[in-house]
Design an enzyme around this catalytic site. Structure first.
Site, PDB file in Angstrom:
ATOM      1  N   ARG A   1       0.794  -1.231   0.000  1.00  0.00           N
ATOM      2  CA  ARG A   1       0.000   0.000   0.000  1.00  0.00           C
ATOM      3  C   ARG A   1       0.825   1.279   0.000  1.00  0.00           C
ATOM      4  NH1 ARG A   1      -5.176  -0.896   3.977  1.00  0.00           N
ATOM      5  NH2 ARG A   1      -6.025   0.788   2.731  1.00  0.00           N
TER       6      ARG A   1
ATOM      7  N   HIS B   1      -8.235  -3.161  -6.759  1.00  0.00           N
ATOM      8  CA  HIS B   1      -7.854  -2.471  -5.512  1.00  0.00           C
ATOM      9  C   HIS B   1      -9.062  -2.330  -4.576  1.00  0.00           C
ATOM     10  CE1 HIS B   1      -4.859  -0.140  -3.299  1.00  0.00           C
ATOM     11  NE2 HIS B   1      -5.813   0.718  -2.993  1.00  0.00           N
TER      12      HIS B   1
ATOM     13  N   TYR C   1     -17.609  14.451 -11.515  1.00  0.00           N
ATOM     14  CA  TYR C   1     -17.538  15.659 -12.339  1.00  0.00           C
ATOM     15  C   TYR C   1     -16.283  15.716 -13.207  1.00  0.00           C
ATOM     16  CZ  TYR C   1     -21.146  17.260  -9.092  1.00  0.00           C
ATOM     17  OH  TYR C   1     -22.276  17.363  -8.347  1.00  0.00           O
TER      18      TYR C   1
END
Length: 745
Positions: free
Chosen positions: A29, A75, A119
């Site tokens: 990670r 993931h 967006y």
């Protein structure tokens, strides 16, 4: 099913579990791989975009689609971490070379966050497609099953340049953190080529190519001589400064323009810098300032500080370097995953690992290409041979009953069951020995391939295939040939994607700021019961004396050049420069004392506050909860450190009272159980500040000092204790270290 109970040591289980968890965070990670310079979430995001076909030359796709697909396939740690990684990979002020092309609001250098993923849109950058994701179809890297074993994902991407150095990396794991600055792509490629030509090259020699970090925000690295040690060890501190220019303004004034900022200032620290500059003006440390404005735009950073006429610009610049983040340090800790383990690496080590990786992926690439060309040549040779005996092939086809019979004849020369026109044809057919692939190609060959031009094209293609095989074998067999191929790739990447260095590397002199002497004057320190403090001038105090003493808990006369001393119940002394305390009007709110000192109201309580100048004139009396008393000379507290121990305490003890001895003659100790002891302060000996003191009152086992009162002889002093009035001056005088008088309720 019968239960199986395993007996084990709890600490061993906890240790093993924590180590497993730590390694999972470190490897899977938080830390980048030295080969491609990417963390797992970044690698998975780029690979998913590659799989979705969101190339640089195709339309943008919604970020939410990319995030959702990455989370569903590769993931499973939440969409926020994936989107944050995607956002960072688009930001040209954080990455030397952004790997994702963002469309929409992806945040800015001043710390404004990106718009929601629904967006924004994104697609891969050209360099990502060409130099990081290329050749994935040529078996250049290993693939592993994803979390639910329904997909395959690459263990590392075949990055063709040292992305770890070019884009840097930051990450916090368990017990370790990485912080690698970005560098210039062209310089890194030159250093990589130099290493390939001479593997015994030193770090110092590599630095002829890599001058130092090249931050996307520009600025100045001003400790050039320390970079060699940082690059050799992989650990150190880089000192950064912003770029400051002087412009002439109207009326003979000067404008100080900050056009480049330290890399560490990006984000909210730009706003913090503006606040710090404003605070310098408010604290009268920078009276030269007329105005400050942030005129930054898409074109770049532009922070303008307007100055008065005849300002010493160099001295003012040094003030900014010393008191704000215009000069800052970047902590370098070059930790990355190498061979599955975290490792701190220097510059040469990172380049060496990347060169080894280039040889590995190119070996695998050209092995794959060679095998394909060998297979192609085999088929081509079969077709050419078949064209030469096409009449025999047609005779075999016409005389056979099925495909199997034809294939068996072509590969093994089996003629049984096939009708031939002549014995010569049968004899020739029995000598055929095409390979299985050649036989399949012959059976699938179309008639138009027999046209003369098509046969010529086949011969030409065979010649090219043979040349490719020779070239690939040469690359694989000779390390020099492989090195030449790698260098050609690096040169092509440098030519298309490198840019000029924007961060300057130099040895700058230490910023020396000469503080202007402040005209010494008396002012009043005031602090309310909520801990908000400030200073006011003497005229304001005299006009509002009654209001000040009513509304404020502490009202202390001091010098503007002096210090205030805060004594707490934990035995700590905190000092504050009076000039650091906001100076203003009586109705101003002030500033929490926690914000301008090391004192924390959440962990300790203030016993008293006084000015250091007053301390130097008198002695201090300390009384603790366990009834330990001592007198200390005030001169012992003439310190400049922001936090020191004011006294030594027994375990579990704390201070109840601290007073300045100027006119007090007698003291009364009152315990929780209602015992009062009055005795002369003169019985308490003077000690050093690091002494515990002497016992003031004998107490029962669970009793403790609750209050301390001070009276002068002949002065009436009445208190209310549990609804009963007690005249302290009428209490019977006693001796120190006695039990005192029990007050009956």
């Amino acid at each position: 099913m019968e239960e199986k109970i395993i007996k084990t040591e709890y600490s061993d289980t906890m240790q093993k579990s924590f180590i497993d968890y730590a390694m999972s965070v470190i490897v899977s990670r938080a830390l980048p791989d030295v080969r491609d310079g990417l963390k797992p979430v970044q690698r998975r995001t780029l690979y998913d975009m590659h799989e979705l076909g969101i190339r640089y030359d195709r339309p943008y796709r919604k970020s939410a689609r990319i995030v959702g697909d990455t989370m569903g396939k590769y993931h499973p740690h939440g969409d926020s971490s994936i989107y944050e990684a995607l956002v960072v990979l688009t930001q040209d002020f954080k990455k030397g070379i952004p790997l994702i092309d963002g469309h929409g609001n992806f945040g800015n250098i001043e710390g404004d966050g990106a718009a929601a993923m629904r967006y924004t849109e994104a697609r891969l950058q050209k360099i990502t497609q060409d130099a990081i994701l290329a050749d994935l179809d040529k078996d250049v890297v290993d693939f592993s099953p994803n979390f639910d074993e329904t997909e395959k994902e690459p263990d590392v991407l075949p990055c063709r340049f040292p992305n770890l150095l070019v884009n840097g990396s930051e990450g916090i794991a368990v017990g370790m953190a990485t912080s690698i600055p970005p560098h210039n792509l062209g310089e890194v490629i030159d250093a990589m080529k130099a290493y390939m030509l001479n593997e015994n090259i030193t770090t110092k020699e590599l630095m002829k190519y890599i001058k130092g970090p090249d931050f996307p925000t520009g600025g100045i690295v001003c400790n050039k001589d320390e970079l060699l040690n940082i690059y050799e060890t992989g650990v150190g501190k880089i000192k950064l400064r912003g770029t400051v220019e002087v412009e002439k303004a109207k009326g003979g004034r000067l404008n100080l323009v900050i056009s480049e900022i330290p890399y560490t200032m990006i984000g909210a620290n730009i706003g913090k810098f503006l606040q710090d500059v404003a605070a310098l003006y408010e604290q009268k440390k920078a009276p030269e300032i007329v105005d400050i404005s942030n005129q930054s735009s898409k074109e770049g950073i532009r922070i303008v500080i307007e100055l008065k006429k005849d300002t010493d610009v160099e001295n003012f610049k040094n003030l900014l370097y010393r008191k704000t983040r215009l000069e800052d340090t970047f902590g370098v800790n070059m930790i990355a995953i190498s061979d599955g383990r975290p490792e701190t690496m220097g510059l040469k080590s990172i380049i060496a690992k990347n060169v080894a990786f280039q040889y590995e992926i190119n070996t695998r690439k050209y092995n794959t290409l060679l095998n394909k060309e060998l297979e192609k040549r085999e088929i081509q040779e079969g077709l050419i041979r078949a064209c030469n005996i096409i009449d025999l092939i047609i005779e075999i086809l016409r005389g056979s009953k099925d495909r199997t019979m034809v294939k068996n004849c072509l590969t093994n020369g089996v003629t049984e069951g096939i009708n031939f026109r002549s014995k010569e044809s049968k004899l020739m057919a029995s000598q055929l020995n095409f390979t299985e692939k050649q036989a399949n190609a012959i059976l699938e060959m179309r008639l138009y391939k027999l046209i003369g031009l098509e046969i010529e094209a086949l011969m030409k293609e065979h010649k090219e295939t043979t040349a490719n095989i020779y070239r690939y074998e040469d690359i694989l067999e000779r390390r020099d040939s492989m090195a030449q191929v790698i260098m050609q790739d690096l040169d092509a990447i440098k030519k298309e994607y490198s840019r000029k260095r924007i961060t300057r590397i130099e040895n700058a002199e230490e910023a020396v700021y000469e503080e202007k002497k402040i005209e010494e004057m008396d002012i009043m320190f005031i602090m309310d019961k909520f801990g908000y403090c400030k200073t006011i001038d003497m005229n304001t105090y005299e006009r509002n004396k009654e209001t000040v003493h009513t509304d404020f808990k502490y009202v202390i006369k001091c010098k503007n050049t002096g210090r205030m001393c805060i004594f707490t119940n934990t035995g700590q002394l905190y000092t504050i420069k009076v000039i650091d305390i906001p100076f203003g009007k009586l109705r101003d709110k002030g500033m929490p004392i926690d914000n301008i000192s090391n004192y924390s109201s959440s962990t300790e309580d203030i016993i008293t506050i006084t000015s250091q100048s007053e301390l130097n004139l008198y002695r201090m009396l300390f009384v603790t909860k366990q009834s330990m008393c001592k007198v200390v000379s005030g001169s012992e507290f003439d310190v400049t450190k922001r936090a020191v121990a004011a006294t030594k305490l027994n375990e579990g003890d704390e201070i109840v009272s601290i007073v300045i001895l100027n006119v007090q003659q007698n003291m009364i100790l009152q315990s929780k159980e209602g015992y009062f002891l009055r005795f002369d302060i003169g019985e308490i000996p003077e000690k050093k500040k690091n002494a515990i003191g002497v016992r003031g009152m004998k107490m029962n086992e669970n009793d403790y000092i609750e209050n301390v009162y001070y009276i002068q002889n002949g002065t009436e002093h009445i208190i209310k204790y549990k609804n009963k009035k007690i005249e302290l001056n009428k209490l019977k005088p006693g001796r120190r270290d006695t039990k005192g008088t029990k007050v009956r309720i």
